[in-house]
Each structure stands twice: as structure tokens, then as C-alpha cells.
Design a protein around this motif. Structure first.
Motif, PDB file in Angstrom:
ATOM      1  N   ARG A   2      30.027  33.245  41.675  1.00 48.84           N
ATOM      2  CA  ARG A   2      31.142  32.353  41.928  1.00 48.84           C
ATOM      3  C   ARG A   2      32.226  33.117  42.656  1.00 48.84           C
ATOM      4  N   THR A   3      32.770  32.548  43.709  1.00 48.65           N
ATOM      5  CA  THR A   3      33.924  33.113  44.380  1.00 48.65           C
ATOM      6  C   THR A   3      35.151  32.331  43.945  1.00 48.65           C
ATOM      7  N   ASP A   4      36.064  32.984  43.273  1.00 50.10           N
ATOM      8  CA  ASP A   4      37.228  32.317  42.700  1.00 50.10           C
ATOM      9  C   ASP A   4      38.119  31.811  43.828  1.00 50.10           C
ATOM     10  N   PRO A   5      38.358  30.485  43.940  1.00 50.84           N
ATOM     11  CA  PRO A   5      39.190  29.957  45.018  1.00 50.84           C
ATOM     12  C   PRO A   5      40.663  30.288  44.840  1.00 50.84           C
ATOM     13  N   THR A   6      41.076  30.650  43.631  1.00 54.00           N
ATOM     14  CA  THR A   6      42.472  31.016  43.382  1.00 54.00           C
ATOM     15  C   THR A   6      42.516  32.398  42.746  1.00 54.00           C
ATOM     16  N   PRO A   7      42.262  33.449  43.539  1.00 54.85           N
ATOM     17  CA  PRO A   7      42.213  34.797  42.983  1.00 54.85           C
ATOM     18  C   PRO A   7      43.580  35.246  42.490  1.00 54.85           C
ATOM     19  N   ASN A   8      43.549  36.171  41.550  1.00 56.70           N
ATOM     20  CA  ASN A   8      44.778  36.747  41.014  1.00 56.70           C
ATOM     21  C   ASN A   8      45.339  37.714  42.054  1.00 56.70           C
ATOM     22  N   THR A   9      46.485  37.369  42.633  1.00 54.25           N
ATOM     23  CA  THR A   9      47.051  38.201  43.697  1.00 54.25           C
ATOM     24  C   THR A   9      48.094  39.192  43.178  1.00 54.25           C
ATOM     25  N   ALA A  10      48.264  39.262  41.865  1.00 56.82           N
ATOM     26  CA  ALA A  10      49.209  40.238  41.307  1.00 56.82           C
ATOM     27  C   ALA A  10      48.545  41.607  41.251  1.00 56.82           C
ATOM     28  N   PRO A  11      49.057  42.596  41.976  1.00 58.66           N
ATOM     29  CA  PRO A  11      48.442  43.926  41.952  1.00 58.66           C
ATOM     30  C   PRO A  11      48.505  44.536  40.551  1.00 58.66           C
ATOM     31  N   ILE A  12      47.478  45.274  40.205  1.00 59.12           N
ATOM     32  CA  ILE A  12      47.469  46.026  38.944  1.00 59.12           C
ATOM     33  C   ILE A  12      48.334  47.267  39.134  1.00 59.12           C
ATOM     34  N   THR A  13      49.360  47.397  38.285  1.00 60.26           N
ATOM     35  CA  THR A  13      50.300  48.509  38.420  1.00 60.26           C
ATOM     36  C   THR A  13      50.433  49.339  37.153  1.00 60.26           C
ATOM     37  N   ALA A  14      49.753  48.926  36.076  1.00 59.05           N
ATOM     38  CA  ALA A  14      49.866  49.633  34.795  1.00 59.05           C
ATOM     39  C   ALA A  14      48.493  50.125  34.346  1.00 59.05           C
ATOM     40  N   THR A  15      48.464  51.294  33.726  1.00 58.41           N
ATOM     41  CA  THR A  15      47.199  51.913  33.334  1.00 58.41           C
ATOM     42  C   THR A  15      46.453  51.075  32.315  1.00 58.41           C
ATOM     43  N   ASP A  16      47.163  50.471  31.356  1.00 51.64           N
ATOM     44  CA  ASP A  16      46.463  49.686  30.335  1.00 51.64           C
ATOM     45  C   ASP A  16      45.803  48.450  30.950  1.00 51.64           C
ATOM     46  N   GLU A  17      46.457  47.829  31.914  1.00 54.15           N
ATOM     47  CA  GLU A  17      45.852  46.677  32.587  1.00 54.15           C
ATOM     48  C   GLU A  17      44.634  47.107  33.399  1.00 54.15           C
ATOM     49  N   LEU A  18      44.740  48.257  34.063  1.00 56.68           N
ATOM     50  CA  LEU A  18      43.603  48.778  34.820  1.00 56.68           C
ATOM     51  C   LEU A  18      42.444  49.085  33.887  1.00 56.68           C
ATOM     52  N   SER A  19      42.729  49.626  32.732  1.00 53.18           N
ATOM     53  CA  SER A  19      41.682  49.935  31.755  1.00 53.18           C
ATOM     54  C   SER A  19      40.942  48.676  31.327  1.00 53.18           C
ATOM     55  N   ARG A  20      41.685  47.597  31.071  1.00 50.18           N
ATOM     56  CA  ARG A  20      41.055  46.343  30.650  1.00 50.18           C
ATOM     57  C   ARG A  20      40.194  45.770  31.773  1.00 50.18           C
ATOM     58  N   PHE A  21      40.705  45.818  33.005  1.00 49.87           N
ATOM     59  CA  PHE A  21      39.961  45.287  34.136  1.00 49.87           C
ATOM     60  C   PHE A  21      38.671  46.067  34.347  1.00 49.87           C
ATOM     61  N   CYS A  22      38.762  47.395  34.331  1.00 43.79           N
ATOM     62  CA  CYS A  22      37.571  48.213  34.555  1.00 43.79           C
ATOM     63  C   CYS A  22      36.578  48.087  33.408  1.00 43.79           C
ATOM     64  N   ALA A  23      37.082  47.936  32.188  1.00 48.30           N
ATOM     65  CA  ALA A  23      36.193  47.745  31.041  1.00 48.30           C
ATOM     66  C   ALA A  23      35.413  46.445  31.167  1.00 48.30           C
ATOM     67  N   SER A  24      36.051  45.429  31.761  1.00 39.19           N
ATOM     68  CA  SER A  24      35.359  44.141  31.935  1.00 39.19           C
ATOM     69  C   SER A  24      34.243  44.229  32.969  1.00 39.19           C
ATOM     70  N   LEU A  25      34.286  45.279  33.805  1.00 35.81           N
ATOM     71  CA  LEU A  25      33.269  45.447  34.841  1.00 35.81           C
ATOM     72  C   LEU A  25      32.201  46.476  34.469  1.00 35.81           C
ATOM     73  N   ALA A  26      32.357  47.112  33.324  1.00 35.34           N
ATOM     74  CA  ALA A  26      31.447  48.203  32.961  1.00 35.34           C
ATOM     75  C   ALA A  26      30.013  47.731  32.731  1.00 35.34           C
ATOM     76  N   ALA A  27      29.831  46.443  32.443  1.00 37.80           N
ATOM     77  CA  ALA A  27      28.488  45.938  32.157  1.00 37.80           C
ATOM     78  C   ALA A  27      27.920  45.059  33.267  1.00 37.80           C
ATOM     79  N   VAL A  28      28.652  44.920  34.395  1.00 41.58           N
ATOM     80  CA  VAL A  28      28.141  44.095  35.489  1.00 41.58           C
ATOM     81  C   VAL A  28      27.160  44.916  36.322  1.00 41.58           C
ATOM     82  N   PRO A  29      26.256  44.272  37.072  1.00 47.05           N
ATOM     83  CA  PRO A  29      25.267  45.031  37.839  1.00 47.05           C
ATOM     84  C   PRO A  29      25.846  45.749  39.051  1.00 47.05           C
TER      85      PRO A  29
END
Length: 392
Positions: A2-29
Motif C-alpha cells: 500500500r502506498t499511503d496517499p497522505t504520508p506523514n510529512t513531519a520530519p523525525i527529530t527526536a531519538t525516541d521517535e526514531l527508535s520507535r520508527f526503526c523498531a517498527s521496520l525491524a521485522a519487514v522484508p
């Protein structure tokens, strides 16, 4: 996917937010990755934005944000269970190798994959996105000042498009590779991108960038010393090489080796302040040290071997064969063999060129040698060229 038609355009600027985002991708192919950087005033690329997308989510990361640690991203890029997909990966990989101290792995370069799949030499991302994803990329933000903050939504959407459409390009190219049985062809090319040595040029080899036309030993020795000195200075000061000394000035130095500051001052492009200052002193010392070293340590530039007389028509035949094979196998000519490769094959059956190794030999090299030795002939059939077996 799925290509999200309304992507989140807020840049990641905090380490904890980056950690959560990267953790959500750790199991994707796989993840798609791109960067926006500037290099006009620095030796090392200044990374201004990093874009990452998984099969569902896509975000931009602001590496210039105060206090942000990129370590969660580096952990994701080191995760060998997640494929990292780039387009024209070399510059991006140079950046991450410098930041991480290692090359992200495993890798998939859609530009190289497109060459394997017959999309031509070095197809652009815009062309590939148009052909495979049906996307039209708005190029108006391409030359924007990525270091300026705050970023606009338009800038972020443009940056995100570099990884969101890349997902569909990757899916379709991977499917083509699997269907054609060419996945191993791509793996050979990815091995070069995965090699850390690809991104590290030792200072003593910096002279090779200049492609000197003379092979005189003293000239090459001075050029090596001067270019190595410039490389180290540029790296240490993090400024472009040309801001230290221009290429043409290095060539003049090599042609007329300076011994004292007055000699340097006479060189075009060098000021009195440079010649008499610390930089001039350092450059003169580097040159003197090299010239005082044993001659066997001086660099040598191999002369291009002269082709045997009368070999031109054979090279032209090999060019026709190459074009025919590329059309038959739907693969880019640049990936299969270069003009230099053809010259060398025409002159030597055992030439050490990629076209005589691996999959390239199977689809081109073997027939190139057979054509050379009169076992095969080229013939026209309608508007096509075909190979004809010759009886002996």
C-alpha cells in the motif's frame, strides 16, 4: 503493498521517535532508503535529510536536528534480515559507510537491477518510477537548499517520493529477476557495492583521479606526493579538494617540481601567502620526501597496450555481436561489456575482463571468442542479425 496517499510529512527529530520508527521496520522484508545531501563547500557530504520507507510506512529523518542520535537507524541498516533498497546507491552508501563505519547490508540497487532487466544504461529514478510505478516526479525541489530549516511540506513530499515509488519499482524488478532467473547476475554486482574498499581511496592513490597523460617516473612521483598531500589536507579541513589546490595546478607542479617557496609562488593559482605559509611548507616537504625515496616506490602507470594492426574490423564485429546479445537477452550494453573490453578480447583470448567471466561469458564471451576464431559468423535475416555455425 500500500502506498499511503497522505504520508506523514513531519520530519523525525527526536531519538525516541526514531527508535520507535526503526523498531517498527525491524521485522519487514525490506526498506527503501535515500538521502538528500550537499557537498559544495565540504569534502565529506553533509547529510541534510534521510528518507526511509517500509512496505507500509514512510518517514523522513532530520539528521541536522539538535540532539538526534542516528544509532537506531544504523541498527536497522545493519540488520541482515532486512534488505536495503537504493537507487544508484553508491553515493548514499558512501555516506552511510562514513557515518556507520560499515556498509549497510544486504543491498539491492534498482538502477543496477534495471540494467540487468533491459532498461538501458544508468536509467534515472524518474524514468524508472514512470515506467514501473506510473508516477510523475515533481522535479522542482531537486536543487533546493536541503540544509535550510524549516523544511516545507513540498520539500518533504518530494523527498518521500524518492522512497515511496521506489517500493513498487523494487517489487516489479525483483519479480522480473526471479522470473528470468537473473537474480544471481545482480548479486555479482551487489558484491562490489558491499565492499568497504569501494568507498575508501587511500591518499596515495588520489593521483589516479587526475588521469595523467605522461608516464615519466619523476612526474608521477611528484603528482602522487602532491595529490596525497592535498587529499589529506582536504579531509582534515573538510573542504573540497579544489579549494586547496586546483587539479591543473597539481599537473603544473608535477611538470615543474618546486623546491622552494619562490618556485611555488610562480605556479598559476598559488598565492604568495600559500607558498610562504604552512601549507606551502607542507607541500614542499611532501614532494621532497617522495623524490628522496627509492625509485622502486614511485608509482607506475601502465601504458595501454597497442592493438595489433588490422584488428579494427574484428572489434567492429564484436560490437555487432554485443548489440545483438543485449537485444536478445534484454540487458544493458554497459553492464555486459565496454569498448575497452572488446579491444582486449580481440587482441587476447585470455584477457582479464568481466565479459570473459561468470554470466557475462555465458551469454557473450564464449560466442565472442568463437566469432573471433571463425567458428561462428554473423548474418542478416530480414531486419535482424543472427549467428551462423560454420563447419570446419
Amino acid at each position: 503493498m500500500r502506498t499511503d496517499p497522505t504520508p506523514n510529512t513531519a520530519p523525525i527529530t527526536a531519538t525516541d521517535e526514531l527508535s520507535r520508527f526503526c523498531a517498527s521496520l525491524a521485522a519487514v522484508p525490506y526498506v527503501t532508503v535515500d538521502t538528500e545531501f550537499m557537498r559544495e563547500t565540504t569534502f565529506w557530504p553533509m547529510v541534510c535529510l534521510i528518507q526511509v520507507a517500509g512496505p507500509e510506512e514512510a518517514r523522513v529523518i532530520d539528521p541536522l536536528a539538535e540532539g538526534l542520535s542516528l544509532e537506531p537507524l544504523f541498527e536497522l541498516l545493519r540488520n541482515r534480515a532486512v534488505l536495503k533498497v537504493f537507487h544508484a546507491a553508491r553515493q548514499d552508501l558512501e555516506i552511510f559507510t562514513k557515518l556507520m563505519g560499515e556498509v549497510p547490508a544486504p543491498l539491492f540497487d534498482t538502477q543496477v537491477a534495471a540494467m540487468v532487466c533491459g532498461f538501458g544504461d544508468q536509467v534515472s529514478y524518474e524514468q524508472l518510477a514512470s515506467k514501473l510505478a506510473g508516477a510523475q516526479i515533481d522535479k522542482s525541489s531537486r536543487f533546493t537548499d536541503w540544509a535550510r530549516r524549516p523544511l516545507t511540506d513540498k520539500q518533504v513530499r518530494y523527498a518521500l517520493s524518492d522512497v515511496t515509488h521506489l517500493r513498487k519499482c523494487f517489487d516489479k524488478l525483483r519479480a522480473r529477476l526471479l522470473k528470468s532467473g537473473r537474480a544471481d547476475w545482480l548479486n555479482e554486482e551487489m558484491a562490489l557495492l558491499a565492499d568497504p574498499a569501494t568507498y575508501e581511496i587511500p591518499p596515495e592513490n588520489a593521483w589516479k583521479r587526475l588521469k595523467p597523460r605522461t608516464t615519466k617516473p619523476e612526474y608521477l612521483a611528484v603528482l602522487q606526493a602532491a595529490a596525497a598531500w592535498r587529499e589529506i589536507e582536504a579531509r582534515n579541513r573538510d573542504i573540497p579538494r579544489q579549494r586547496i589546490i586546483r587539479d591543473e595546478t597539481l599537473m603544473e607542479i608535477a611538470a615543474h617540481p618546486p623546491k622552494v617557496a619562490d618556485d611555488l609562488e610562480r605556479m598559476r593559482g598559488l598565492s604568495k601567502g600559500f607558498a610562504e605559509g604552512k601549507m606551502g611548507t607542507g607541500l614542499l616537504a611532501a614532494i621532497a620526501e617522495k623524490l628522496a625515496s627509492p625509485r622502486e616506490t614511485w608509482p607506475v602507470m601502465e601504458r595501454e597496450a597497442e592493438l595489433p594492426r588490422g584488428i579494427g574490423p574484428l572489434v567492429e564485429l564484436l560490437k555487432v555481436l554485443l548489440k545483438m546479445k543485449c537485444d536478445d537477452f534484454d540487458v544493458a550494453q554497459k553492464l555486459l561489456a565496454s569498448s575497452s573490453d572488446l579491444d582486449k578480447i580481440a587482441a587476447d583470448d585470455k584477457a582479464d575482463v568481466p565479459a570473459l567471466h561468470g554470466w557475462r561469458r555465458e551469454i557473450f564471451g564464449n560466442d565472442a571468442l568463437r566469432l573471433k576464431h571463425g567458428e561462428l559468423a554473423l548474418a542478416a535475416e530480414g531486419n535482424r542479425i543472427k549467428l551462423v555455425e560454420l563447419k570446419k
